[in-house]
Design a protein around this motif. Structure first.
Motif, short mmCIF file in Angstrom:
data_model
loop_
_atom_site.label_atom_id
_atom_site.label_comp_id
_atom_site.label_asym_id
_atom_site.label_seq_id
_atom_site.Cartn_x
_atom_site.Cartn_y
_atom_site.Cartn_z
N PRO A 102 4.94 4.36 14.94
CA PRO A 102 5.80 5.50 14.95
C PRO A 102 7.90 4.72 14.71
O PRO A 102 8.59 4.95 14.35
CB PRO A 102 6.93 5.30 16.95
N ALA A 103 7.52 3.38 14.00
CA ALA A 103 8.45 2.68 13.47
C ALA A 103 9.33 3.45 11.95
O ALA A 103 10.09 2.45 12.08
CB ALA A 103 8.21 1.11 13.17
N LEU A 104 8.53 3.54 11.41
CA LEU A 104 8.68 4.11 10.32
C LEU A 104 9.62 3.17 9.57
O LEU A 104 10.78 3.07 8.79
CB LEU A 104 9.62 5.28 10.51
N ILE A 105 8.76 1.80 9.01
CA ILE A 105 9.08 0.60 8.24
C ILE A 105 7.97 1.30 6.93
O ILE A 105 6.63 1.07 7.06
CB ILE A 105 8.85 -0.53 8.81
N ASP A 106 8.57 0.94 5.94
CA ASP A 106 8.65 1.33 4.55
C ASP A 106 7.90 -0.22 4.00
O ASP A 106 9.03 -1.28 4.30
CB ASP A 106 9.05 1.87 3.49
N TYR A 107 6.57 -1.27 3.70
CA TYR A 107 6.02 -1.81 2.72
C TYR A 107 6.03 -1.75 1.34
O TYR A 107 5.14 -0.37 1.17
CB TYR A 107 5.11 -2.88 3.86
N TRP A 108 5.69 -2.52 0.70
CA TRP A 108 5.09 -2.57 -0.60
C TRP A 108 4.89 -3.80 -0.86
O TRP A 108 5.01 -4.54 -0.61
CB TRP A 108 7.23 -3.03 -1.95
N GLY A 109 3.84 -2.94 -2.32
CA GLY A 109 3.45 -4.44 -2.64
C GLY A 109 4.52 -5.35 -3.87
O GLY A 109 5.01 -4.49 -4.06
N GLN A 110 3.75 -6.11 -4.67
CA GLN A 110 4.24 -6.63 -5.73
C GLN A 110 3.89 -6.13 -7.25
O GLN A 110 4.86 -6.63 -8.15
CB GLN A 110 3.46 -8.49 -6.22
N GLY A 111 3.25 -5.45 -7.40
CA GLY A 111 3.65 -4.28 -8.25
C GLY A 111 1.92 -4.60 -8.74
O GLY A 111 1.63 -6.46 -9.30
N THR A 112 1.77 -3.15 -10.33
CA THR A 112 0.13 -4.29 -10.92
C THR A 112 0.87 -3.19 -12.48
O THR A 112 0.70 -1.64 -12.13
CB THR A 112 -0.98 -3.64 -10.61
N GLN A 113 0.79 -3.80 -13.46
CA GLN A 113 0.96 -3.11 -14.48
C GLN A 113 -0.13 -2.05 -15.65
O GLN A 113 -1.02 -2.61 -15.47
CB GLN A 113 1.81 -4.13 -15.91
N VAL A 114 0.41 -0.97 -16.04
CA VAL A 114 -0.89 -0.08 -16.24
C VAL A 114 0.78 0.42 -17.84
O VAL A 114 1.49 0.10 -17.51
CB VAL A 114 -0.80 0.76 -15.70
N THR A 115 0.37 -0.30 -19.42
CA THR A 115 0.16 0.03 -20.23
C THR A 115 -1.23 1.42 -20.77
O THR A 115 -1.80 0.29 -21.26
CB THR A 115 0.22 -1.17 -21.36
N VAL A 116 -0.67 2.08 -20.89
CA VAL A 116 -1.50 2.76 -21.87
C VAL A 116 -0.91 3.18 -23.21
O VAL A 116 -0.17 3.66 -23.42
CB VAL A 116 -1.37 4.88 -21.80
N SER A 117 -2.01 2.61 -24.19
CA SER A 117 -0.86 2.88 -25.69
C SER A 117 -1.90 4.36 -26.38
O SER A 117 -2.85 4.83 -26.15
CB SER A 117 -1.73 1.47 -26.41
N SER A 118 -1.01 4.44 -27.30
CA SER A 118 -0.72 6.02 -28.18
C SER A 118 -1.97 6.05 -29.51
O SER A 118 -2.05 4.17 -29.15
CB SER A 118 0.13 6.56 -28.83
#
Length: 118
Positions: A102-118
């Motif tokens: 119930p603490a409603l604390i948000d945690y985040w990861g370090q992120g991962t890059q997604v690149t979509v080329s045209s």
């Protein structure tokens, strides 16, 4: 504390698919929702999708609904983002997030890059 580790990003072409994974560790018994945000260069971080840890109800941003699917594996403390029909505008750093109860604390990861080329 909850720790999040993402994987699965990369470079793909328009129309390709990619699957992101995020594994949680630590106080996983308190997980309420897990989800994904993304941030493109020069833009604000935006919501992509999330899923209730109990029950599995999912929510999606309009921009990805019908192309992306979020799922979870409670036994593995993991959440996944299946991304189909990728577009160049999906190019971003994707962040895994978790909210506890119930603490409603948000945690985040370090992120991962997604690149979509045209």
């Amino acid at each position: 504390q909850v720790q999040l580790v993402e994987s699965g990003g990369g470079l793909v072409h328009t129309g390709d698919s990619l699957r992101l994974s995020c594994e949680a560790s630590g106080r996983t018994a308190s997980l309420y929702t897990m989800g994904w945000f993304r941030q493109a260069p020069g833009k604000d971080r935006e919501f992509v999708a999330d899923i209730r840890w109990s029950g599995g109800n999912a929510n999606y941003a309009d921009s990805v609904r019908g192309r992306f699917t979020i799922s979870r594996d409670n036994a593995k403390n993991s959440v996944y983002l299946q991304m189909n029909s990728l577009k160049p505008e999906d190019t971003s750093v994707y962040y895994c997030t978790a909210r506890t109860w119930p603490a409603l604390i948000d945690y985040w990861g370090q992120g991962t890059q997604v690149t979509v080329s045209s």
